[in-house]
Design an enzyme around this catalytic site. Structure first.
Site, PDB file in Angstrom:
ATOM      1  N   LYS A 110      22.913  10.332  52.269  1.00 26.47           N
ATOM      2  CA  LYS A 110      22.305  11.469  51.562  1.00 26.47           C
ATOM      3  C   LYS A 110      21.234  10.972  50.581  1.00 26.47           C
ATOM      4  CE  LYS A 110      26.532  14.152  52.062  1.00 26.47           C
ATOM      5  NZ  LYS A 110      27.788  14.610  51.455  1.00 26.47           N
ATOM      6  N   ASP A 120      26.014  22.255  47.633  1.00 27.97           N
ATOM      7  CA  ASP A 120      26.976  22.277  48.740  1.00 27.97           C
ATOM      8  C   ASP A 120      27.414  23.711  49.061  1.00 27.97           C
ATOM      9  OD1 ASP A 120      27.424  19.871  49.987  1.00 27.97           O
ATOM     10  OD2 ASP A 120      28.876  19.159  48.511  1.00 27.97           O
ATOM     11  N   GLN A 122      31.052  14.363  45.938  1.00 29.99           N
ATOM     12  CA  GLN A 122      31.474  13.976  47.282  1.00 29.99           C
ATOM     13  C   GLN A 122      32.978  14.175  47.459  1.00 29.99           C
ATOM     14  OE1 GLN A 122      29.425  13.006  49.860  1.00 29.99           O
ATOM     15  NE2 GLN A 122      31.259  12.955  51.156  1.00 29.99           N
TER      16      GLN A 122
END
Ligand code: NAD
Length: 294
Positions: free
Chosen positions: A53, A120, A97
């Site tokens: 990412k 997200d 994460q």
């Protein structure tokens, strides 16, 4: 023969568009879209995902800042970092994460992120907005699945879509996106009875079960479009590990189109993270929506 939906190609195209948006954003605001990535512990798979990412951000000029914390970090410690990132105007997106180390409740942690920075799309505010069909930051994997479907389906209205899996990160949001496009959506899960009969009536099947080669050829009707989100590592005939999806793809030649694993949904997830970061940055700067993907 089912055509393959090339996720790598579509993700590359989206990434080019987002890169152009980054240039426009910098010109308009004098700042760069900035993503903060929080990683707790040293789970090898998480480290690989985070590195990917960060590299993807760098490639298109999004500033990415990694915050590595020990796996022993308390909820209080993580909250104070999130609070600091929430109040930093130079940070437009925050990604924690997953999975989190044992003892930390992901939903409590994710709820702490400012919904405007929730790239997200997991915050209840964004989930609520998605449910009500209003302007939401949409979770990256389902957003990518929709783009893959849009590359082959031109009119979703009234189509029967079956989603296998009801997780908050894939199954539920993709079901809402399909519903928003006026599909008739059936959400299924591991306790659903007669699953093959249900999928057989679908024009669109999205499978996100994490069960290798669950969907067999006789589950899918001719000309259906299939998006295979699942990704599992299994041992191949030669004993070497290989990645497989949730569909027995070699049995699905009668489908109209199907996503490969790997090279289908996976690349779209990262590209959509980039798109969400720029979108979040734009919204925070209240820029005029003149950018290409605003
Ligand atoms: P999850 O474990 O949270 O949810 C799985 C869902 O599938 C559950 O609702 C469960 O009831 C259902 N299910 C499991 N076995 C089933 C069966 N035999 N029949 C019917 N339903 C069944 O998983 P998730 O996080 O939603 O991920 C699903 C899969 O997608 C995993 O393989 C994951 O690795 C993959 N994934 C890929 C990406 C990507 O970017 N490519 C992103 C997210 C998830």
């Amino acid at each position: 023969m089912a055509s393959l939906i090339d996720g790598k190609k579509i993700a590359k195209r989206l990434t080019h568009e987002v890169a152009a948006d980054v240039i426009d954003f910098v010109e308009q605001t004098g700042t760069r879209p900035t993503l903060a990535v929080v990683l707790l512990g040293d789970d090898p798979a998480s480290c690989v995902y985070v590195a990917r990412k960060l590299a993807a951000c760098r490639e298109i000029g999004i500033t990415s800042v990694e915050h590595r914390l020990p796996s022993t970090t308390s909820q209080f410690g993580l909250f104070s970092l999130i609070d600091q990132l929430n109040s930093d105007p130079a940070v437009h997106g925050i990604l924690v994460q997953l999975p989190l180390p044992h003892g930390l409740d992901p939903s409590t942690i994710l709820d702490r992120i400012d919904p405007r920075k929730d790239v997200d799309g997991f915050h209840p505010v964004n989930f609520g907005r998605l449910s009500s069909g209003t302007d939401a930051l949409v979770p990256c994997t389902p957003l990518g699945c929709m783009m893959l479907l849009e590359s082959v389906v031109h009119n979703f209205k009234g189509l029967h879509a079956v989603v296998i899996g009801k997780s908050n990160i894939v199954g539920k949001p993709i079901s809402l996106l399909l519903l928003e496009r006026a599909c008739t959506v059936t959400i299924t899960h591991k306790l659903t009875r007669n699953l093959p009969d249900i999928t057989r009536s679908a024009e669109i099947v999205v499978v996100a079960a994490g069960h290798p080669e669950l969907v067999k050829g006789n589950w899918i009707k001719a000309n259906a479009v299939v998006v295979d989100v699942g990704i599992s590592r299994v041992s191949g005939p030669d004993g070497r590990p290989r990645l497989v999806g949730d569909c027995a793809r070699q049995e699905l030649s009668h489908a109209r189109a199907i996503t490969p694993v790997p090279g289908g949904v996976g690349p779209m997830t990262v590209a959509c993270l980039l798109a969400n970061t720029v979108r979040a940055a734009l919204k925070q700067h209240r820029a005029q929506p003149t950018l290409r993907r605003a």
